[in-house]
Design a protein around this motif. Sequence first.
Motif, PDB file in Angstrom:
ATOM      1  N   ARG A   1      32.325  51.978  54.260  1.00 35.52           N
ATOM      2  CA  ARG A   1      32.800  53.065  53.411  1.00 35.52           C
ATOM      3  C   ARG A   1      33.354  52.556  52.075  1.00 35.52           C
ATOM      4  O   ARG A   1      33.829  53.336  51.260  1.00 35.52           O
ATOM      5  N   LEU A   2      33.294  51.241  51.845  1.00 34.34           N
ATOM      6  CA  LEU A   2      33.740  50.691  50.567  1.00 34.34           C
ATOM      7  C   LEU A   2      32.596  50.751  49.554  1.00 34.34           C
ATOM      8  O   LEU A   2      31.471  50.376  49.871  1.00 34.34           O
ATOM      9  N   ASP A   3      32.901  51.204  48.359  1.00 36.73           N
ATOM     10  CA  ASP A   3      31.913  51.290  47.292  1.00 36.73           C
ATOM     11  C   ASP A   3      31.917  49.982  46.507  1.00 36.73           C
ATOM     12  O   ASP A   3      32.764  49.758  45.628  1.00 36.73           O
ATOM     13  N   MET A   4      30.971  49.117  46.815  1.00 37.31           N
ATOM     14  CA  MET A   4      30.947  47.790  46.214  1.00 37.31           C
ATOM     15  C   MET A   4      30.636  47.824  44.719  1.00 37.31           C
ATOM     16  O   MET A   4      30.979  46.903  43.984  1.00 37.31           O
ATOM     17  N   SER A   5      30.006  48.887  44.241  1.00 32.00           N
ATOM     18  CA  SER A   5      29.646  48.953  42.826  1.00 32.00           C
ATOM     19  C   SER A   5      30.874  49.023  41.923  1.00 32.00           C
ATOM     20  O   SER A   5      30.777  48.757  40.718  1.00 32.00           O
ATOM     21  N   CYS A   6      32.028  49.373  42.497  1.00 29.34           N
ATOM     22  CA  CYS A   6      33.255  49.508  41.705  1.00 29.34           C
ATOM     23  C   CYS A   6      34.184  48.304  41.851  1.00 29.34           C
ATOM     24  O   CYS A   6      35.281  48.301  41.279  1.00 29.34           O
ATOM     25  N   ILE A   7      33.768  47.312  42.620  1.00 22.62           N
ATOM     26  CA  ILE A   7      34.625  46.156  42.896  1.00 22.62           C
ATOM     27  C   ILE A   7      34.059  44.934  42.180  1.00 22.62           C
ATOM     28  O   ILE A   7      32.937  44.515  42.443  1.00 22.62           O
ATOM     29  N   ASP A   8      34.830  44.378  41.255  1.00 20.57           N
ATOM     30  CA  ASP A   8      34.386  43.237  40.457  1.00 20.57           C
ATOM     31  C   ASP A   8      34.615  41.946  41.236  1.00 20.57           C
ATOM     32  O   ASP A   8      35.761  41.560  41.487  1.00 20.57           O
ATOM     33  N   LEU A   9      33.525  41.270  41.598  1.00 19.78           N
ATOM     34  CA  LEU A   9      33.615  40.021  42.351  1.00 19.78           C
ATOM     35  C   LEU A   9      33.392  38.793  41.473  1.00 19.78           C
ATOM     36  O   LEU A   9      33.275  37.674  41.980  1.00 19.78           O
ATOM     37  N   GLY A  10      33.348  38.971  40.174  1.00 21.83           N
ATOM     38  CA  GLY A  10      33.217  37.850  39.269  1.00 21.83           C
ATOM     39  C   GLY A  10      31.874  37.159  39.408  1.00 21.83           C
ATOM     40  O   GLY A  10      30.909  37.714  39.932  1.00 21.83           O
ATOM     41  N   SER A  11      31.816  35.932  38.922  1.00 16.57           N
ATOM     42  CA  SER A  11      30.571  35.162  38.984  1.00 16.57           C
ATOM     43  C   SER A  11      30.891  33.715  39.322  1.00 16.57           C
ATOM     44  O   SER A  11      32.042  33.269  39.204  1.00 16.57           O
ATOM     45  N   GLY A  12      29.874  32.988  39.738  1.00 16.11           N
ATOM     46  CA  GLY A  12      30.056  31.575  40.047  1.00 16.11           C
ATOM     47  C   GLY A  12      30.617  31.356  41.436  1.00 16.11           C
ATOM     48  O   GLY A  12      31.013  32.288  42.132  1.00 16.11           O
TER      49      GLY A  12
END
Length: 262
Positions: free
Chosen positions: A226-237
């Motif tokens: 139920r978590l909307d991953m498109s709104c969660i910034d996971l950065g890069s690298g």
Amino acid sequence: MNMHSGKKLNRLQQELPEGLLADAAWMEAHGYSSALRSQYVRAGWLNSPARRVYRRSRTPLTWQQAIVSLQTVLELPLTVGGRTALEQQGYAHYLSTAMHEVHLYGPKRPPTWLASLPLDIAFRWHNSLRLFPDDVDAPSEPSPVMVGAGGLTLPIRYSSKERAVLELLDELPEHESFHQADALMEGMSDLSPRRLQTLLEACASVKVKRLFLFFADRHRHAWRSRLDMSCIDLGSGKRALVQGGKLDPRYNITVPSDLGAL
């Protein structure tokens, strides 16, 4: 003692609940001069467990009374969070070792006299704005504690379990272990996806967000979908969190090699 001092003492009994602490700044602001405080201490109406700190009780001080004093009497924006909040909300069996520290979160440090109190526990302050720069107001979990011999109870403000687990993951790997975090996350099947969504969007730590989602996927909790991953910034690298660990390809973090697959 003159009538004026007697009236002030009666007022102090109303303003400062038995068992709680007030510092000199609070006493001055409420009209209790240094001379008057000294008079009350000599007469036994107040005691001073630390320099320039006062209390209307001679019973042993507890860390809960100290925290209620900070939150209620001094009105400081401090919350019990991280490991301590989880221990006090029923997750202590996942977090081995005896309780030696109380983790406090807030935008400003607690007063320095807190470390001088006669308690066998240490207080660790964490700057809450480092993890949540916008100071997202996640719902807290109040828990009543008896503060004096008269049966008065006041609430301690704890981080919600959703916020507390993110605060605990921020301590990896220096101060918390992957394996205890893994055991803890396995038992967290009842987290609120709505609250998690708000917190994960607001969280400034890429490491914490990736770790949380790694453990959530690992234990396949129902709220994960139920978590909307498109709104969660996971950065890069990549994030190398442990030496000699294995790389999780989805979240690009290294985790201990002996963290067995489920």
